[in-house]
Enzyme design. Structure first.
Site, PDB file in Angstrom:
ATOM      1  N   LYS A  22       0.717  -1.087   0.123  1.00  0.00           N
ATOM      2  CA  LYS A  22      -0.245  -0.069  -0.087  1.00  0.00           C
ATOM      3  C   LYS A  22       1.075   1.363   0.088  1.00  0.00           C
ATOM      4  CE  LYS A  22      -1.863   1.692   4.241  1.00  0.00           C
ATOM      5  NZ  LYS A  22      -1.225   3.054   4.477  1.00  0.00           N
ATOM      6  N   ASN A  23       1.835   1.347   0.894  1.00  0.00           N
ATOM      7  CA  ASN A  23       2.750   2.486   0.959  1.00  0.00           C
ATOM      8  C   ASN A  23       3.740   2.725  -0.040  1.00  0.00           C
ATOM      9  OD1 ASN A  23       1.178   2.879   3.363  1.00  0.00           O
ATOM     10  ND2 ASN A  23       2.635   2.345   4.885  1.00  0.00           N
ATOM     11  N   ARG A  92      -5.198  10.070   4.110  1.00  0.00           N
ATOM     12  CA  ARG A  92      -3.964  11.298   4.167  1.00  0.00           C
ATOM     13  C   ARG A  92      -2.965  11.152   3.098  1.00  0.00           C
ATOM     14  NH1 ARG A  92      -3.535  13.302   9.010  1.00  0.00           N
ATOM     15  NH2 ARG A  92      -1.448  13.697   8.371  1.00  0.00           N
ATOM     16  N   CYS A 116      -5.452  12.339  12.969  1.00  0.00           N
ATOM     17  CA  CYS A 116      -6.331  11.163  13.131  1.00  0.00           C
ATOM     18  C   CYS A 116      -5.952  10.335  14.263  1.00  0.00           C
ATOM     19  CB  CYS A 116      -5.915  10.388  11.458  1.00  0.00           C
ATOM     20  SG  CYS A 116      -4.214   9.459  11.884  1.00  0.00           S
ATOM     21  N   ARG A 121      -0.193  14.415  12.940  1.00  0.00           N
ATOM     22  CA  ARG A 121       0.278  14.200  11.791  1.00  0.00           C
ATOM     23  C   ARG A 121       0.316  15.544  10.921  1.00  0.00           C
ATOM     24  NH1 ARG A 121      -1.560   8.402   9.629  1.00  0.00           N
ATOM     25  NH2 ARG A 121       0.227   8.731   8.286  1.00  0.00           N
ATOM     26  N   PRO A 122       1.165  16.403  11.483  1.00  0.00           N
ATOM     27  CA  PRO A 122       1.096  17.562  10.444  1.00  0.00           C
ATOM     28  C   PRO A 122       1.973  17.453   9.327  1.00  0.00           C
ATOM     29  CG  PRO A 122       2.538  17.693  12.402  1.00  0.00           C
ATOM     30  CD  PRO A 122       1.876  16.643  12.582  1.00  0.00           C
ATOM     31  N   VAL A 123       1.880  18.154   8.291  1.00  0.00           N
ATOM     32  CA  VAL A 123       2.439  18.211   6.990  1.00  0.00           C
ATOM     33  C   VAL A 123       3.486  19.581   6.932  1.00  0.00           C
ATOM     34  CG1 VAL A 123       1.011  16.624   5.810  1.00  0.00           C
ATOM     35  CG2 VAL A 123       0.543  19.303   5.927  1.00  0.00           C
ATOM     36  N   ASP A 124       3.822  20.182   7.968  1.00  0.00           N
ATOM     37  CA  ASP A 124       4.738  21.463   7.930  1.00  0.00           C
ATOM     38  C   ASP A 124       5.893  20.970   7.247  1.00  0.00           C
ATOM     39  OD1 ASP A 124       5.065  19.560  10.436  1.00  0.00           O
ATOM     40  OD2 ASP A 124       6.658  20.885  10.962  1.00  0.00           O
ATOM     41  N   GLN A 125       6.626  19.917   7.252  1.00  0.00           N
ATOM     42  CA  GLN A 125       7.893  19.770   6.521  1.00  0.00           C
ATOM     43  C   GLN A 125       7.731  19.420   5.062  1.00  0.00           C
ATOM     44  OE1 GLN A 125      10.700  19.680   8.347  1.00  0.00           O
ATOM     45  NE2 GLN A 125       9.217  20.224   9.885  1.00  0.00           N
ATOM     46  N   ASP A 304       4.277   0.679  12.124  1.00  0.00           N
ATOM     47  CA  ASP A 304       3.167   0.132  11.216  1.00  0.00           C
ATOM     48  C   ASP A 304       2.965  -1.612  11.816  1.00  0.00           C
ATOM     49  OD1 ASP A 304       2.802   2.223  10.245  1.00  0.00           O
ATOM     50  OD2 ASP A 304       3.117   1.566   7.983  1.00  0.00           O
ATOM     51  N   ILE A 326       7.172   6.968  17.031  1.00  0.00           N
ATOM     52  CA  ILE A 326       6.792   7.778  15.817  1.00  0.00           C
ATOM     53  C   ILE A 326       5.497   8.549  16.115  1.00  0.00           C
ATOM     54  CG2 ILE A 326       6.323   7.548  13.413  1.00  0.00           C
ATOM     55  CD1 ILE A 326       9.161   6.616  14.011  1.00  0.00           C
ATOM     56  N   ARG A 396      -8.789  -0.427   4.014  1.00  0.00           N
ATOM     57  CA  ARG A 396      -8.020   0.779   3.604  1.00  0.00           C
ATOM     58  C   ARG A 396      -6.691  -0.118   3.294  1.00  0.00           C
ATOM     59  NH1 ARG A 396      -5.717   4.607   7.437  1.00  0.00           N
ATOM     60  NH2 ARG A 396      -4.480   4.794   5.659  1.00  0.00           N
TER      61      ARG A 396
HETATM   62  C1  LIG Z   1       1.140   6.390   3.326  1.00  0.00           C
HETATM   63  C2  LIG Z   1       2.462   6.026   4.064  1.00  0.00           C
HETATM   64  O1  LIG Z   1       3.465   5.748   3.475  1.00  0.00           O
HETATM   65  N1  LIG Z   1       2.041   5.934   5.323  1.00  0.00           N
HETATM   66  C3  LIG Z   1       3.103   5.846   6.306  1.00  0.00           C
HETATM   67  C4  LIG Z   1       4.051   6.814   6.432  1.00  0.00           C
HETATM   68  O2  LIG Z   1       3.077   8.006   6.949  1.00  0.00           O
HETATM   69  P1  LIG Z   1       3.601   9.198   7.160  1.00  0.00           P
HETATM   70  O3  LIG Z   1       4.481   9.657   5.908  1.00  0.00           O
HETATM   71  O4  LIG Z   1       2.289  10.412   7.157  1.00  0.00           O
HETATM   72  O5  LIG Z   1       4.325   9.461   8.432  1.00  0.00           O
HETATM   73  P2  LIG Z   1       5.858  10.407   8.739  1.00  0.00           P
HETATM   74  O6  LIG Z   1       6.748   9.489   8.214  1.00  0.00           O
HETATM   75  O7  LIG Z   1       5.472  11.888   7.663  1.00  0.00           O
HETATM   76  O8  LIG Z   1       5.448  10.886  10.262  1.00  0.00           O
HETATM   77  C5  LIG Z   1       6.666  10.391  11.220  1.00  0.00           C
HETATM   78  C6  LIG Z   1       6.395  11.502  12.289  1.00  0.00           C
HETATM   79  O9  LIG Z   1       6.802  12.847  11.805  1.00  0.00           O
HETATM   80  C7  LIG Z   1       5.888  13.544  12.096  1.00  0.00           C
HETATM   81  N2  LIG Z   1       5.566  14.657  10.859  1.00  0.00           N
HETATM   82  C8  LIG Z   1       5.855  14.283   9.681  1.00  0.00           C
HETATM   83  C9  LIG Z   1       5.547  15.046   8.799  1.00  0.00           C
HETATM   84  C10 LIG Z   1       5.534  16.616   8.922  1.00  0.00           C
HETATM   85  O10 LIG Z   1       5.537  17.373   8.016  1.00  0.00           O
HETATM   86  N3  LIG Z   1       5.788  17.030  10.119  1.00  0.00           N
HETATM   87  C11 LIG Z   1       5.707  15.994  11.187  1.00  0.00           C
HETATM   88  O11 LIG Z   1       5.541  16.548  12.385  1.00  0.00           O
HETATM   89  C12 LIG Z   1       4.631  12.760  12.240  1.00  0.00           C
HETATM   90  O12 LIG Z   1       3.409  13.675  12.621  1.00  0.00           O
HETATM   91  C13 LIG Z   1       5.142  11.630  13.000  1.00  0.00           C
HETATM   92  O13 LIG Z   1       5.036  11.744  14.221  1.00  0.00           O
HETATM   93  O14 LIG Z   1       4.983   6.660   7.269  1.00  0.00           O
HETATM   94  C14 LIG Z   1       4.603   6.366   8.705  1.00  0.00           C
HETATM   95  C15 LIG Z   1       5.829   6.106   9.410  1.00  0.00           C
HETATM   96  O15 LIG Z   1       6.615   5.081   9.189  1.00  0.00           O
HETATM   97  C16 LIG Z   1       3.783   5.102   8.286  1.00  0.00           C
HETATM   98  O16 LIG Z   1       3.300   4.686   9.790  1.00  0.00           O
HETATM   99  C17 LIG Z   1       2.729   5.130   7.634  1.00  0.00           C
HETATM  100  O17 LIG Z   1       1.942   4.038   7.303  1.00  0.00           O
HETATM  101  C1  LIG Z   2      -0.698   4.715   9.382  1.00  0.00           C
HETATM  102  C2  LIG Z   2      -0.821   3.763   8.305  1.00  0.00           C
HETATM  103  O1  LIG Z   2      -1.128   4.280   6.912  1.00  0.00           O
HETATM  104  P1  LIG Z   2      -1.602   6.046   6.552  1.00  0.00           P
HETATM  105  O2  LIG Z   2      -0.389   6.818   6.614  1.00  0.00           O
HETATM  106  O3  LIG Z   2      -2.012   5.774   5.212  1.00  0.00           O
HETATM  107  O4  LIG Z   2      -2.608   6.328   7.466  1.00  0.00           O
HETATM  108  C3  LIG Z   2      -0.376   2.488   8.112  1.00  0.00           C
HETATM  109  O5  LIG Z   2      -0.187   2.089   6.863  1.00  0.00           O
HETATM  110  O6  LIG Z   2      -0.438   1.801   9.070  1.00  0.00           O
END
Ligand SMILES: CC(=O)N[C@H]1[C@@H](OP(=O)(O)OP(=O)(O)OC[C@H]2O[C@@H](n3ccc(=O)[nH]c3=O)[C@H](O)[C@@H]2O)O[C@H](CO)[C@@H](O)[C@@H]1O
Ligand SMILES: C=C(OP(=O)(O)O)C(=O)O
Length: 416
Positions: A22-23, A92, A116, A121-125, A304, A326, A396
């Protein structure tokens, strides 16, 4: 709303074919936005998230042809540069259209994902990185509105390691002017799978598989063919099911080289594992032994898989400690497991598990994707009936989990 009804206590035996990841599939589908040519993808898993992503991409004008696990994408007529809230709130990963749209079209409207169940899970980066590449980004009415004439290469050091952040910036950089260096890049195999596809499309990327990705921007990308890597999380989830129930199961279409830590922990729990080039056999005859771990970025223990290993620990011999580093709220399964008779307490970011002799089935609620999988495993190991509600979370990310488990002897069925 669908539920899963499990009658526990059955040993598992037989073969299970693992689907594509999936990822890896989700960012790879978004790479279809980067070219006017056709991408031919195979081993694409049949999941709710994949269907949602394809619907989103089609709304943007991407042409999609799907034949089982094969998907052809053509981005020759993209006319809508928007990911609406309705899509982003259910998945997301929709944020992954931001990088490709900016790279090829210089504009994007992407709804800000909310928090969630597992964390804020912010996207600031993602935003910080795109700004460094020259994008003008404003938050307007809940949307990220990004604009740039053409992105230009830059050195970006993300504050923390982010998987989808790395993927978004990698895709953005492929068409930027000049060189981009992504420091502190995520090394997850799914990032490398995306990078390998981008190289097949004509991108210039060095350092694939490392935490430093160097990208020389090119003028355009072209079509390519690519097979999505096998899902390491689905693989490890079924291995945990065997560890919890006992049995003898062979998983096919797997990659064992990207599962090191999970396999080590399963061996520590007492599972006998035999591996071949693309298969893995798990044999379990005894009660599992408790295993402690802390989640970290790849190649460490994957967050995960934290919940699924908790199900093993719940019925294991001995005590264990599981620390989640994480996500700040990824223990939602603990309360539900305790409803089945587990003895788990939480101290800050650590769960402390006293293994019990047995779990007893009960109605439980799935709260997120991997929590759902962990409740399935707990239900398979429990005595009596477990009814799991809200399994749309499970759908999902797992392709017909109940069908795959039934085929190896589990008593599990989907009920309305
Ligand atoms: C679709 C997908 O691939 N999902 C995976 C992806 O989620 P995803 O890419 O959303 O997870 P991230 O690696 O970005 O998150 C890691 C940590 O960084 C924080 N963070 C991240 C981005 C940002 O801009 N700011 C910030 O603070 C997040 O809140 C979290 O605490 O990687 C996670 C960590 O391996 C997995 O659990 C998810 O299954
Ligand atoms: C957290 C997960 O996925 P997503 O980032 O799509 O929510 C996951 O695959 O376990």
């Amino acid at each position: 709303m669908d539920k899963l009804l499990i009658k526990g206590g059955k040993r598992l035996s037989g073969d299970i074919a693992i689907a594509g990841a999936k990822n890896a599939a989700l960012p790879i589908l978004c790479a279809g936005l980067l070219t006017a040519d056709t991408l031919h993808l195979s081993n694409v898993p049949k999941l709710q998230d994949v269907a949602t992503m394809l619907r989103l991409l089609q709304q943007m004008g991407l042409r999609v042809e799907q034949d089982g696990e094969r998907v052809a994408l053509n981005g020759g007529r993209i006319d809508k540069l928007e990911a609406p809230y309705e899509m982003v709130k259910t998945m997301r990963a929709a944020i992954l259209v931001l990088g490709p749209l900016m790279a090829r079209f210089g504009e994007a409207w992407v709804s800000l994902p909310g928090g969630c169940a597992i964390g804020s899970r912010p996207v600031d980066q993602h935003i910080k990185g795109l700004r460094a590449l020259g994008a003008d980004i404003r938050i307007e009415a809940g949307y990220i509105h990004a604009k740039a004439k053409r992105l230009r290469g830059a050195r970006i050091v993300t504050d923390m390691i982010t998987v989808t952040g790395t993927e978004n910036l990698l895709m953005a950089a492929t068409l930027a002017e000049g060189e981009t260096v992504l420091e502190n890049a995520a090394r997850e195999p799914e990032v490398s799978d995306l990078a390998n596809l981008l190289v097949a499309m004509g991108a210039k990327i060095d350092g694939i598989g490392t935490d430093r990705l160097v990208i020389q921007g090119v003028e355009a990308l072209h079509g390519a063919s690519h097979s999505v890597i096998p899902d390491r999380i689905e693989t490890a989830t079924f291995l945990c099911a065997v560890a919890a129930t006992g049995g003898d199961v062979t998983l096919t279409n797997v990659r064992t080289d990207i599962l090191d830590v999970a396999l080590d922990k399963l061996r520590e729990a007492g599972v006998v594992l035999t591996t071949g080039p693309d298969w893995i056999r798990a044999q379990m005859a005894a009660r599992p032994k408790a295993v402690s771990f802390r989640t970290t970025e790849y190649p460490g223990f994957p967050t995960d898989m934290q919940a699924q290993f908790m199900a093993i620990n719940a019925i294991a011999e001995g005590n264990s400690r599981v620390t989640e580093t994480i996500f700040e709220n990824r223990f939602m399964h603990v309360q539900e497991m305790n409803r089945l008779g587990a003895s788990i307490s939480i101290e800050g970011h650590t769960a402390i598990i006293d293994g019990v002799d047995k779990l007893i089935g009960a109605p439980v609620m799935a709260t997120d994707l991997r929590a759902s999988a962990s409740l399935v495993i707990a239900g398979l190991a429990a005595e009596g009936e477990t009814l799991i509600d809200r399994i749309y979370h499970l759908d999902r990310g797992y392709d017909r989990m109940e069908a795959k488990l039934s085929a190896v002897g589990a008593d599990i069925q989907r009920v309305k």
